[in-house]
Write a protein that holds these residues in place. Structure first.
Motif, short mmCIF file in Angstrom:
data_model
loop_
_atom_site.label_atom_id
_atom_site.label_comp_id
_atom_site.label_asym_id
_atom_site.label_seq_id
_atom_site.Cartn_x
_atom_site.Cartn_y
_atom_site.Cartn_z
N UNK A 269 0.42 4.71 -15.17
CA UNK A 269 1.67 4.59 -14.41
C UNK A 269 2.87 4.93 -15.30
N UNK A 270 2.86 4.45 -16.54
CA UNK A 270 3.94 4.78 -17.49
C UNK A 270 4.00 6.29 -17.71
N UNK A 271 2.85 6.91 -17.94
CA UNK A 271 2.80 8.36 -18.19
C UNK A 271 3.23 9.18 -16.98
N UNK A 272 3.12 8.58 -15.79
CA UNK A 272 3.55 9.25 -14.56
C UNK A 272 5.04 9.05 -14.29
N UNK A 273 5.72 8.39 -15.24
CA UNK A 273 7.17 8.19 -15.08
C UNK A 273 7.55 6.97 -14.28
N UNK A 274 6.59 6.06 -14.08
CA UNK A 274 6.87 4.85 -13.30
C UNK A 274 7.24 3.68 -14.22
N UNK A 275 7.72 2.61 -13.63
CA UNK A 275 8.15 1.43 -14.38
C UNK A 275 7.08 0.35 -14.32
N UNK B 127 9.28 -12.06 -12.97
CA UNK B 127 9.53 -10.62 -12.80
C UNK B 127 9.32 -10.22 -11.35
N UNK B 128 8.21 -10.69 -10.78
CA UNK B 128 7.88 -10.36 -9.39
C UNK B 128 8.99 -10.83 -8.45
N UNK B 129 9.52 -12.01 -8.72
CA UNK B 129 10.60 -12.57 -7.90
C UNK B 129 11.81 -11.63 -7.88
N UNK B 130 12.17 -11.08 -9.03
CA UNK B 130 13.38 -10.25 -9.13
C UNK B 130 13.14 -8.80 -8.73
N UNK B 131 11.97 -8.26 -9.07
CA UNK B 131 11.80 -6.80 -9.02
C UNK B 131 10.68 -6.31 -8.11
N UNK B 132 10.06 -7.18 -7.33
CA UNK B 132 9.02 -6.73 -6.41
C UNK B 132 9.56 -5.65 -5.49
N UNK B 133 8.83 -4.54 -5.41
CA UNK B 133 9.25 -3.42 -4.58
C UNK B 133 10.13 -2.42 -5.29
N UNK B 134 10.60 -2.78 -6.49
CA UNK B 134 11.47 -1.89 -7.25
C UNK B 134 10.74 -1.22 -8.41
#
Length: 340
Positions: free
Chosen positions: A17-23, A154-161
């Motif tokens: 996922x990192x190599x694909x440019x994702x967070x 983390x999930x609380x703040x950034x889920x879906x992002x």
């Protein structure tokens, strides 16, 4: 987009996922970081967007070896190498001058320096090594809010992002790394952490501790120097070490709403608090208090009825400097004086 929780057995998938440019958020011994390929400017820009982070706030570059730092640093001074040998992997971030063009301005905030860290967390070191690139890694939370110390935060703040979160359980230290600037003639701590001023001075001699506030038109050299940080929705007040907690309790009893109390076990046991006090223990000492600080702030953030949080202060020496740095920022410098 549903954010995937990666186990430590799924590091290869997280690296893809990192190599694909994702967070992908990753654990460290301090707090969880929001990871992106530090060499992929498009991915790095997504970090700012996901967090709502100001674009002039530089990012720390996480590495899995000193050799990785050598690819980007213009030089690694002897002082830096001595500190790396002593404290890496660990919670010390070192700012160095970088080779021109080696990292994008999106990473550096437009500066000619970058901050490097070798975290003491094997799953994240495996993630970096598997991806084959360094990771930018600001705290994996909404900008300005308390930093995350669990994957659930983390999930609380950034889920879906973001694409995913590498879950390694709760972090051990609980506050971000010490940031030491070695790009100038005089070494200076820009952000205190678990590696203390005394720890560093035992290796390289006298250093300074930055107390200057960054001006509105300046670019900060390290995170946490300019913008509001660590703040829950409620107003936080620092209760100074010499304060009589029984008097605090009497003040709380007069308030029409619930009041959050973050204090040591000994304080909670020896003080008779009223029914409208909602209690959160920060343990027995500065180590446990530092570990639990952000947990407590987040706990009260999930209780919208609480508009005021009173948090026990410590003497700002050793690890107490890191604790009080974060607590004072969370409180916006407000200290309890019975007129809060």
């Amino acid at each position: 987009m549903e954010t995937k929780i990666f186990s430590t057995n799924e590091i290869k998938e997280a690296a893809e996922a990192i190599n694909a440019g994702k967070l992908v958020a990753f654990p460290t011994e301090t707090v969880y970081g929001l990871g992106a390929d530090a060499t992929n400017e498009t991915a790095v820009k997504q970090v700012y967007a996901a967090k709502g982070r100001p674009s002039d706030n530089p990012l720390i570059v996480h590495v899995s070896s000193v050799t990785m730092v050598e690819q980007y640093a213009a030089e690694i001074p002897d002082q830096a190498r001595a500190l790396m040998a002593k404290f890496w992997p660990g919670s010390l971030t070192i700012i160095l001058k970088i080779k021109p063009g080696s990292l994008s301005k999106t990473v550096t905030g437009g500066l000619t320096t970058a901050a490097f860290r070798f975290p003491a967390c094997q799953p994240t070191l495996d993630l970096i090594s598997t991806a084959g690139v360094p990771l930018v890694g600001p705290s994996a939370n909404t900008s300005g809010k308390p930093s995350p110390t669990t994957a659930q935060h983390v999930y609380h703040d950034l889920n879906g992002k973001i694409a995913g979160i590498l879950d390694n359980g709760p972090t051990k230290v609980g506050v971000e790394s010490t940031v030491l600037d070695l790009s100038t003639d005089q070494p200076v701590i820009l952000r205190p952490g678990a590696v203390t001023k005394a720890d560093i001075e035992a290796v390289i001699g006298s250093i300074e501790l930055n107390h200057r506030k960054v001006k509105a038109n300046e670019i900060p050299k390290a995170p946490g120097m300019k913008y509001k940080h660590y703040a829950p929705n409620a107003q936080v007040y620092v209760v100074d070490p010499a304060t009589d907690w029984q008097m605090v309790s009497e003040w709380v009893a007069k308030q029409p709403e619930q009041v959050g109390i973050m204090a040591k076990n000994s304080t909670l046991k020896t003080t008779k608090f009223p029914a409208n006090a909602v209690l959160f223990s920060i343990g027995d000492d500065i180590k446990s208090a530092t570990h639990l600080l952000f947990d407590g702030l987040r706990e009260f953030d999930n209780q919208p009825a609480i508009k005021i949080i009173l948090a026990q202060g410590f003497v700002a020496t050793g690890l107490g400097a890191a604790y009080m740095n974060r607590l004072n920022k969370s409180a916006g410098g407000c200290h309890f004086d019975f007129k809060a």
